[in-house]
Design a protein around this motif. Structure first.
Motif, PDB file in Angstrom:
ATOM      1  N   GLN A   1     129.243 -67.076 119.008  1.00  0.00           N
ATOM      2  CA  GLN A   1     128.487 -68.154 119.689  1.00  0.00           C
ATOM      3  C   GLN A   1     127.333 -66.964 120.483  1.00  0.00           C
ATOM      4  N   ARG A   2     127.384 -65.826 121.001  1.00  0.00           N
ATOM      5  CA  ARG A   2     126.608 -65.094 121.596  1.00  0.00           C
ATOM      6  C   ARG A   2     125.541 -64.743 120.451  1.00  0.00           C
TER       7      ARG A   2
ATOM      8  N   ARG B   1     123.319 -67.800 119.643  1.00  0.00           N
ATOM      9  CA  ARG B   1     122.000 -67.714 120.965  1.00  0.00           C
ATOM     10  C   ARG B   1     121.048 -66.530 120.691  1.00  0.00           C
TER      11      ARG B   1
ATOM     12  N   VAL C   1     117.213 -67.497 119.986  1.00  0.00           N
ATOM     13  CA  VAL C   1     115.958 -67.589 120.917  1.00  0.00           C
ATOM     14  C   VAL C   1     115.116 -66.489 120.508  1.00  0.00           C
TER      15      VAL C   1
ATOM     16  N   GLU D   1     127.763 -71.958 111.478  1.00  0.00           N
ATOM     17  CA  GLU D   1     128.171 -72.517 112.754  1.00  0.00           C
ATOM     18  C   GLU D   1     129.078 -73.600 112.315  1.00  0.00           C
TER      19      GLU D   1
ATOM     20  N   GLU E   1     111.689 -67.160 125.045  1.00  0.00           N
ATOM     21  CA  GLU E   1     113.181 -67.059 124.834  1.00  0.00           C
ATOM     22  C   GLU E   1     113.785 -67.925 126.127  1.00  0.00           C
TER      23      GLU E   1
ATOM     24  N   THR F   1     119.008 -72.860 121.712  1.00  0.00           N
ATOM     25  CA  THR F   1     120.255 -71.976 121.663  1.00  0.00           C
ATOM     26  C   THR F   1     121.032 -71.887 120.366  1.00  0.00           C
ATOM     27  N   HIS F   2     120.606 -72.687 119.493  1.00  0.00           N
ATOM     28  CA  HIS F   2     121.136 -72.827 118.058  1.00  0.00           C
ATOM     29  C   HIS F   2     119.986 -72.949 116.995  1.00  0.00           C
TER      30      HIS F   2
ATOM     31  N   ASP G   1     120.524 -78.204 123.176  1.00  0.00           N
ATOM     32  CA  ASP G   1     121.413 -77.235 122.723  1.00  0.00           C
ATOM     33  C   ASP G   1     122.042 -76.712 123.943  1.00  0.00           C
ATOM     34  N   ARG G   2     121.393 -76.473 125.192  1.00  0.00           N
ATOM     35  CA  ARG G   2     121.799 -75.814 126.413  1.00  0.00           C
ATOM     36  C   ARG G   2     122.593 -77.027 127.300  1.00  0.00           C
TER      37      ARG G   2
ATOM     38  N   ASP H   1     125.842 -76.678 124.831  1.00  0.00           N
ATOM     39  CA  ASP H   1     126.661 -75.629 125.640  1.00  0.00           C
ATOM     40  C   ASP H   1     127.161 -75.624 126.841  1.00  0.00           C
TER      41      ASP H   1
END
Length: 194
Positions: free
Chosen positions: A47-48, A51, A55, A97, A152, A157-158, A180-181, A184
């Motif tokens: 996931q990091r 992201r 971005v 994903e 950014e 984030t995806h 997305d955020r 998350d």
């Protein structure tokens, strides 16, 4: 910066080329981290990576590529090739994903994504970044670095394949970023990384 804490918008480079090169290094480190991890740690590392890639590419599409089109000889051709590569990377990233890190095909698909992303990064470094450094002033590169950090901070984030132009990113990026955020935050609150 440890790959586990990679936040591209927090980088402090003042030159856009230096900033993007540093992020390419962070992306490589994140791939390594995902490949080494197992279980829930792999999901968190992935996931990091997702992201970071989302971005990073959004900012390039909004700030760097449009400027390259204007400043570089044959800039349209250079940028069109990079956008095609970015679209392919987003498609692979979206597929991964959806699969999730526990899927039997995850490792194979991750290797394909890594090869695609790193080949794209090398092409950017060779065909776009080198020329940007040669054909822009220090002030222009500082301004672009500030623009990249701002983009950014507001980027989705995806991955969103098909949204590879500055115009589409400006139109569709903010709503996608909010969704997305929010997603998350909900997943984090629920203790899930997928």
């Amino acid at each position: 910066m440890d790959g586990r804490h990679a936040a591209p918008e927090l980088s402090n480079e003042n030159d856009v080329v230096d900033l993007l090169l540093r992020q390419h290094g962070m992306i490589t480190e994140l791939f390594d981290e995902v490949e080494r991890a197992a279980g829930s740690e792999q999901g968190e590392a992935f996931q990091r990576l997702v992201r970071m890639l989302a971005v990073h590419e959004t900012a390039e599409e909004e700030i760097v590529h449009p400027y390259a089109r204007l400043k570089l000889e044959d800039g349209d051709t250079v940028v069109d090739r990079r956008l095609n590569e970015e679209r392919q990377g987003k498609l692979l990233l979206s597929h991964l994903e959806q699969l999730g890190t526990d899927h039997p095909e995850f490792s194979h698909n991750l290797r394909a994504l890594r090869a695609t992303v790193l080949a794209h990064a090398r092409a950017e470094e060779r065909d776009e970044f080198t020329l940007l450094r040669a054909h822009t002033s220090e002030a222009e590169r500082r301004a672009m670095a500030a623009g990249v950090r701002a983009a950014e901070a507001m980027a989705p984030t995806h991955p969103h394949p098909g949204v590879e132009s500055a115009t589409l990113n400006f139109l569709l990026g903010p709503p996608a970023a909010i969704i997305d955020r929010t997603r998350d935050a909900i997943r984090k609150a629920m203790g899930r990384s997928a």
